[in-house]
Design an enzyme around this catalytic site. Structure first.
Site, mmCIF file in Angstrom:
data_model
loop_
_atom_site.group_PDB
_atom_site.id
_atom_site.type_symbol
_atom_site.label_atom_id
_atom_site.label_comp_id
_atom_site.label_asym_id
_atom_site.label_seq_id
_atom_site.Cartn_x
_atom_site.Cartn_y
_atom_site.Cartn_z
ATOM 1 N N ALA A 259 33.845 13.143 19.719
ATOM 2 C CA ALA A 259 33.999 15.081 19.793
ATOM 3 C C ALA A 259 34.684 15.652 19.251
ATOM 4 O O ALA A 259 36.058 15.387 19.464
ATOM 5 C CB ALA A 259 33.396 15.248 21.543
ATOM 6 N N GLU A 261 36.686 19.566 19.469
ATOM 7 C CA GLU A 261 37.138 20.480 20.669
ATOM 8 C C GLU A 261 37.111 21.693 20.050
ATOM 9 O O GLU A 261 37.772 22.902 20.227
ATOM 10 C CB GLU A 261 38.330 20.373 21.613
ATOM 11 C CG GLU A 261 39.919 20.509 20.573
ATOM 12 C CD GLU A 261 40.474 19.231 20.521
ATOM 13 O OE1 GLU A 261 39.407 18.714 20.063
ATOM 14 O OE2 GLU A 261 41.260 18.842 19.620
ATOM 15 N N ASN A 262 37.008 22.008 18.673
ATOM 16 C CA ASN A 262 37.020 23.417 17.716
ATOM 17 C C ASN A 262 37.108 24.887 18.401
ATOM 18 O O ASN A 262 35.660 24.774 19.203
ATOM 19 C CB ASN A 262 36.107 23.839 16.977
ATOM 20 C CG ASN A 262 35.521 22.409 15.714
ATOM 21 O OD1 ASN A 262 36.952 21.960 15.718
ATOM 22 N ND2 ASN A 262 34.531 21.558 16.509
ATOM 23 N N GLU A 295 36.538 17.790 26.044
ATOM 24 C CA GLU A 295 36.579 18.967 24.690
ATOM 25 C C GLU A 295 36.505 20.272 26.043
ATOM 26 O O GLU A 295 37.312 20.965 25.386
ATOM 27 C CB GLU A 295 35.511 18.953 24.298
ATOM 28 C CG GLU A 295 34.686 17.651 23.414
ATOM 29 C CD GLU A 295 36.076 16.510 22.517
ATOM 30 O OE1 GLU A 295 37.150 17.480 22.319
ATOM 31 O OE2 GLU A 295 35.677 15.187 22.724
ATOM 32 N N HIS A 298 40.274 20.951 26.947
ATOM 33 C CA HIS A 298 41.241 21.026 25.236
ATOM 34 C C HIS A 298 41.108 22.564 24.620
ATOM 35 O O HIS A 298 42.100 22.699 24.648
ATOM 36 C CB HIS A 298 40.061 20.593 24.351
ATOM 37 C CG HIS A 298 41.163 19.143 24.010
ATOM 38 N ND1 HIS A 298 42.326 18.965 24.010
ATOM 39 C CD2 HIS A 298 40.579 18.151 23.275
ATOM 40 C CE1 HIS A 298 42.262 17.654 23.854
ATOM 41 N NE2 HIS A 298 41.272 16.889 23.341
HETATM 42 N N1 ARG Z 1 40.199 16.406 19.229
HETATM 43 C C1 ARG Z 1 39.381 14.953 19.732
HETATM 44 C C2 ARG Z 1 40.075 14.928 20.829
HETATM 45 O O1 ARG Z 1 39.071 15.047 21.731
HETATM 46 C C3 ARG Z 1 39.301 13.650 18.859
HETATM 47 C C4 ARG Z 1 38.856 14.423 17.192
HETATM 48 C C5 ARG Z 1 39.415 13.069 15.430
HETATM 49 N N2 ARG Z 1 38.534 13.116 14.211
HETATM 50 C C6 ARG Z 1 39.384 12.632 13.514
HETATM 51 N N3 ARG Z 1 38.716 12.500 12.729
HETATM 52 N N4 ARG Z 1 40.639 11.903 14.207
HETATM 53 O O2 ARG Z 1 39.628 13.794 20.881
HETATM 54 ZN ZN ZN Z 2 40.473 15.008 22.348
#
Ligand code: ARG
Ligand code: ZN
Length: 872
Positions: A259, A261-262, A295, A298
């Site tokens: 997932a 976290e946009n 998420e 975040h």
């Molecule tokens: N930030 C996301 C998380 O909740 C992971 C996204 C990673 N995506 C990627 N294509 N490297 O952990």
């Molecule tokens: Zn994360």
């Protein structure tokens, strides 16, 4: 080329605002981006040109302050020549989301337009300074056909929407919070939504919306409950509130990771949103709660305070994993949650730390950042923050978090900034502790104890060492919090008084291990104690302590720390299995000690324990964990020994397994509660033990369990047992499962996964057939992981079967997948990287496949990095 952490420099330009105009059609996405750019006063240099990132799109036009401008395009950049100190840039680009199989940037999942920008996807949507320390305010206008694409979403608040000519419509979204480009998101298509509300503790009314494919709304309730619990929990535990008027989640079927976290618009892999008892297992319910929490959390640890550069990824991921672990512990059984964390760390992170890709929690270099979304950055990163929590204690840790937000809200910062906030708010010196961010590898901890009856003194000697890892030949001693207790002969905790202290303080103490060798003296110890070590798994280390089987059995029965209690059983089991491996190699019989059988029997009979703990305690250590304890992994030996122990336990405790199985019989509708989850776990575990002899009665019982299953949890547990039994019953069950669930992609993934994980002979041939199955889809990450990933990472016995056919299969799949989706291909590849850990023949065979991969023409950066580093 290689990107290095030490080369970081602040961006020469900043972008204040971004105005995006996105026009979506079945043929293309046309994007016009208006950027307010100015020079960064804090930058070291004053370049004449502005260099923007961009790839895999066509530049249509570019204008500076409304006029044409001298510029140059390369496959990965757009350079604007001779720019002033402050200006507006208008860039028009075009891309083809429908052809984007990498699932990064703007792409299509079935008929849905969606985005994934972390880490460097935004540069595939428009030219930009695509780095997390450039934070801008975004306004996004989306235009599309109204009937094909009725729902248009982006970050922040909806400020305008309406019809346009030609059957089209538009929506304009404004995000008031400056954010890095990796948090941008856009979703457009035909979606239904489950709506709810949450009132924050300061009175903000937040609209909560979960968007799914039409028809899936009834499967969103658990996700919605999880979201509300997360929002409440973050207020209660960290004092952190949500900051926009809407919070949206969209479920997508084709998604590379779990997932994202946009800001205000989280995008999820549909397997982490959709659940009902018929189609989702307890594990799915649990993962949904944990990842929705992750998420959501975040929003503060990641979005409000973000990362300066990608080497700092663990700043947000390690911290947010710790927060989701704490959340899970509070929602269910804390003991179970911790055991789960440790199991996962040992199965995935310890091998990584011992392999060719070993890297610090804060890496020093990378070729492709997507390869560093690893168990080390996430899980070990969480352990590092947890150790700070242990060293400071909960209150000072919370003060440290408060200071962190006070100092850095709205900023892009580093892991060091986080440690400094903890240090400054608490006065605890973390200078040596920071080595956890810098040094790769799992420390070995040797603990020995001796008792002096005359002096009533217990002396604990702790020795630490850390083996070299790639690029780090010499290591410094670490600051390791070692949580310990001492038990008396009746199994009670003794009050602990360290030499020099006036009075005893508590029954669990955290020792500061800082040197290659440290000695801790406990005074006024009335009798020879049994030491309980590494309580709560207070540090991510490998512990070695010369403890007798009797001592471990004693701890297994009495330790007041649930983790240490479980761990004693795992140590006992591990030692037994490793002894059997040796016996087998020497051609001796594999004898399972009565002591072990008795200990398991006592656990099963202990009325005070809850069922999920019992299920944890009677589950033998996994092959990945056991392998890490061997100088060279003898997978056949491990499997034979583990099976031997299983069958002895099955035989000798047959009456217990039957009564446990019968007693854990359920009734009533499915409920996702800790008690019910524990009951189902224990019952499935008993079923598996009862099935080890593969006899007629066992087969009948498993068929009955499978056929009468009232929910997906029991159905897959029964199916896995039947698949391992083989036989006509197994085939029939697989066929009926397929027939029943062929229309449900998430359930079909389980069907593929169970077959790929079956540890018995014939599995590879089956998997090879399954990649040709009409339902197999190489473009869908869930499907690829459920078959190829499950086989290579989840079935060590058959993957490493003599002859190397499993290796060849994996390499073929990696190469085929790489042409479509390099990120997925690189992830599949990692099991081959552990070749050094196997015998000479397997080494040769694994290296041969890695070599074949590196030599392939047109290889992605992602796969190249893993394959070449694995070989070097
Ligand atoms: N930030 C996301 C998380 O909740 C992971 C996204 C990673 N995506 C990627 N294509 N490297 O952990
Ligand atoms: Zn994360």
């Amino acid at each position: 080329g290689t990107i290095r952490r030490v080369d970081y420099t602040p961006p020469p330009f900043l972008i204040e605002t971004v105005d995006l105009d996105v026009v979506l059609s079945p043929e293309a996405a046309n994007v016009v981006s208006r950027l307010a750019v100015r020079r960064n006063a804090g930058a070291a240099s004053k370049p004449a040109d502005l260099v923007l990132d961009g790839k895999k799109m066509d530049l249509v036009s570019v204008r500076l302050d409304g006029r044409p401008v001298d510029h140059q395009v390369t496959p990965e950049t757009l350079t604007i020549r001779g720019v002033p100190d402050s200006f507006t840039l208008e860039i028009a680009t075009r891309s083809r989301p429908q052809d984007n199989t990498e699932l990064t940037g703007l792409y299509k999942s079935r008929e849905l337009f969606c985005t994934q920008c972390e880490a460097e996807g935004f540069r595939r949507i428009t030219y930009f300074l695509d780095r997390p320390d450039v934070m801008a305010r975004y306004t996004t206008r989306i235009v599309a056909d109204k009937s094909l694409t009725p729902v248009l979403l982006s970050n922040g608040n909806l400020i305008d929407s309406g019809p346009l000519d030609g059957g089209r419509h538009f929506a304009t979204w404004e995000d008031p919070f400056p954010k890095p480009s990796y948090l941008f998101a856009l979703v457009a298509g035909s979606l239904d939504c489950l709506e709810d509300r949450f009132t924050t503790r300061s009175g903000r009314e937040v609209a909560l919306r979960i968007y799914v494919r039409p028809g899936d709304v009834p499967r969103c309730e658990h996700a919605m409950e999880s979201l509300k619990k997360s929002m409440k929990w973050d207020e209660d535990v960290y004092g952190l509130e949500y900051d926009l008027d809407t919070f949206m989640i969209v479920a997508i079927d084709d998604f590379n990771m779990g997932a994202m976290e946009n800001k205000g618009l989280n995008v999820f892999n549909s397997k982490l949103v959709l659940a009902n008892p018929e189609t989702a297992t307890d594990l799915d319910y649990h993962s949904i709660e944990a990842v929705i929490g992750h998420e959501y959390f975040h929003n503060w640890t990641g979005n409000r305070v973000t990362c300066r550069d990608w080497f700092q990824l663990s700043l947000k991921e390690g911290l947010t994993v710790l927060r989701d672990q704490q959340f899970s512990a509070d929602m269910g059984s804390a003991a179970d949650a911790r055991i789960d964390d440790v199991r996962r760390l040992r199965a995935a992170q310890f091998p990584e730390d011992a392999g060719p890709m070993a890297h610090p929690v804060r890496p020093d270099s990378y070729i492709e950042i997507n390869n560093f979304y690893t168990a080390t950055v996430y899980q070990k990163g969480a352990e590092v923050v947890r150790m700070m929590h242990t060293l400071l204690g909960p209150d000072r840790f919370r003060k440290g978090m408060d200071l962190y937000f006070q100092r850095h809200d709205g900023q892009a910062v580093t892991c060091d900034d986080f440690a400094s906030a903890m240090e400054d708010s608490s006065g605890v010196d973390l200078a040596q502790f920071r080595l956890w961010y810098a040094q790769a590898g799992t420390p070995d901890l040797k603990v020995e104890g001796s008792y002096d009856a005359a002096a009533r003194r217990y002396t604990m000697t702790v020795a630490q060492s850390l083996r070299p890892t790639p690029g780090q030949p010499d290591k410094k001693p670490m600051h390791i919090p070692l949580s310990v207790g001492l038990l008396d002969g009746a199994g009670r905790d003794l009050p602990l008084k360290l030499a020099g202290e006036a009075t005893a303080g508590g029954t669990t103490r955290v020792l500061d291990v800082r040197n290659p060798r440290d000695v801790f003296v406990f005074e006024d110890v009335p009798e020879k104690p049994v030491a309980s070590l590494l309580r709560g798994f207070s540090a991510p280390v490998k512990l070695e302590a010369p403890r007798s089987q009797e001592e471990l059995t004693f701890l297994m029965a009495h330790d007041s720390d649930p983790f240490a209690r479980w761990e004693a059983g795992q140590q006992l089991g591990a030692r037994l299995i490793l002894d059997l491996v040796e016996a087998r190699k020497a051609g001796k019989p594999m004898v399972v000690s009565d002591l072990f059988v008795d200990a398991i029997r006592r656990t099963l009979d202990d009325q005070r324990l809850d069922r999920s703990f019992i299920a944890d305690a009677v589950t033998l250590p996994g092959l990945a964990f056991l392998g890490e304890l061997m100088p060279s992994i003898d997978i056949e030996g491990l499997w034979a020994a583990q099976q031997r122990v299983r069958s002895v336990l099955s035989d000798q405790l047959a009456d217990r397994w039957s009564s446990v199985y019968d007693a854990a019989h359920g009734s009533g509708p499915y409920r996702f509660t800790p008690e019910e989850v524990g009951r189902r776990r224990l019952r499935s575990t008993a079923l598996a033990y009862l099935s080890t002899d593969k006899g007629e009665a066992a087969r009948r019982r498993a068929v009955e369990y499978f056929e009468k299953a009232g929910n997906m949890t029991e159905q897959v547990a029964g199916l896995a047992v039947l698949a391992e039994l083989g036989s006509a019953e197994g085939e029939a069950a697989l066929a009926s499962f397929w027939e029943r669930w062929k229309g449900e992609p998430l359930v079909l993934d389980k069907w593929f996964g169970i077959q790929a994980r079956t540890p018995t002979a014939g599995t590879l041939e089956r998997v090879e057939r399954l990649v040709e199955h009409p339902s197999y889809d190489r473009k869908n990450p869930n499907r690829v992981y459920s078959l190829v990933g499950a086989f290579a990472s989840g079935n060590p016995v058959q993957f490493h079967a003599a002859g190397g056919r499993g290796y060849r299969f994996l390499a073929d799949q990696v190469l085929a997948t790489d042409k479509l989706n390099p990120q997925i291909a690189a992830r599949l590849l990692s099991p081959l990287g552990s070749w050094r850990r196997y015998d000479g023949e397997r080494q040769t065979l694994m290296k041969r496949e890695l070599t074949r991969i590196v030599q392939e023409k047109g290889l992605s950066r992602d796969v190249y990095e893993i394959a070449s580093k694995s070989l070097s």
